[in-house]
Design a protein around this motif. Structure first.
Motif, short mmCIF file in Angstrom:
data_model
loop_
_atom_site.label_atom_id
_atom_site.label_comp_id
_atom_site.label_asym_id
_atom_site.label_seq_id
_atom_site.Cartn_x
_atom_site.Cartn_y
_atom_site.Cartn_z
N TRP A 186 25.03 -32.10 -20.96
CA TRP A 186 24.12 -32.48 -19.88
C TRP A 186 24.71 -33.56 -19.00
O TRP A 186 24.53 -33.58 -17.79
N VAL A 239 22.53 -29.63 -9.90
CA VAL A 239 22.50 -29.72 -11.35
C VAL A 239 22.91 -28.36 -11.89
O VAL A 239 22.39 -27.33 -11.47
N GLN A 252 24.97 -32.75 -14.81
CA GLN A 252 24.17 -33.36 -13.75
C GLN A 252 25.04 -34.03 -12.68
O GLN A 252 24.55 -34.65 -11.76
N ASN A 260 13.62 -30.61 -14.20
CA ASN A 260 14.20 -31.06 -12.95
C ASN A 260 13.53 -32.27 -12.32
O ASN A 260 13.98 -32.75 -11.31
N ARG A 282 23.07 -25.60 -14.74
CA ARG A 282 22.29 -25.20 -15.92
C ARG A 282 23.07 -24.20 -16.76
O ARG A 282 23.87 -23.44 -16.22
#
Length: 161
Positions: free
Chosen positions: A29, A56, A33, A146, A58
């Motif tokens: 993560w 971002v 980001q 989000n 995913r």
């Protein structure tokens, strides 16, 4: 270095057969980001990723390299706290209350019908246990909501009446 500056959210429009053959990259993560980062794909190539600010990435997204080749993104397992409700002392509603308290603190949080996930934080873990929730440290992919920490402007909330 292999340049990537395009992202297809969840591989939109690509056939599963094409994706099955494409290399992948595993990112946690922290990296997903950021809009600019370097990584190594499953073929061992170094890729330099330059996405629009505030993007971002995913798990399930597909990166498109300059030469048109595709690299599938997997959310890497990482240390997270998995929060579940206690069947003996609580109800699933406790999870909603916990999500509210965590949201007030702008903590990145993954919401699921039967559990929440946050990054390791012993202060928050103690608070959640005091609320009769079960908190377990696990290594799993982390896909927070989000909401509270999207960077850049707020899109779509200018209502002119």
């Amino acid at each position: 270095m292999f340049q990537v500056s395009k992202l297809l959210a969840q591989g939109a429009g690509l056939s599963p057969a094409i994706l099955k053959r494409s290399p992948s990259v595993e990112l946690d993560w922290d990296v997903r980001q950021k809009s600019r980062f370097d990584a190594f794909d499953s073929l061992g190539r170094q890729i330099g990723v330059f996405l629009p600010r505030g993007t971002v990435v995913r798990g399930g997204d597909v990166l498109v390299a300059e030469d048109g080749s595709l690299i599938q993104v997997h959310a890497a397992p990482q240390s997270v706290l998995k929060i579940t409700h206690c069947n003996q002392h609580g109800t699933p509603y406790d999870l909603i209350r916990a999500a509210y308290h965590l949201g007030n603190r702008h903590v990145p949080i993954e919401l699921k019908p039967d559990h929440l996930k946050i990054e390791p934080d012993h202060v928050l873990a103690d608070m959640l246990r005091a609320m009769h929730l079960i908190v377990n440290a696990v290594d799993e992919p982390f896909e927070p909501e989000n909401g509270a920490y999207a960077t850049g402007g707020h899109h779509g909330d200018h209502h002119h009446h």
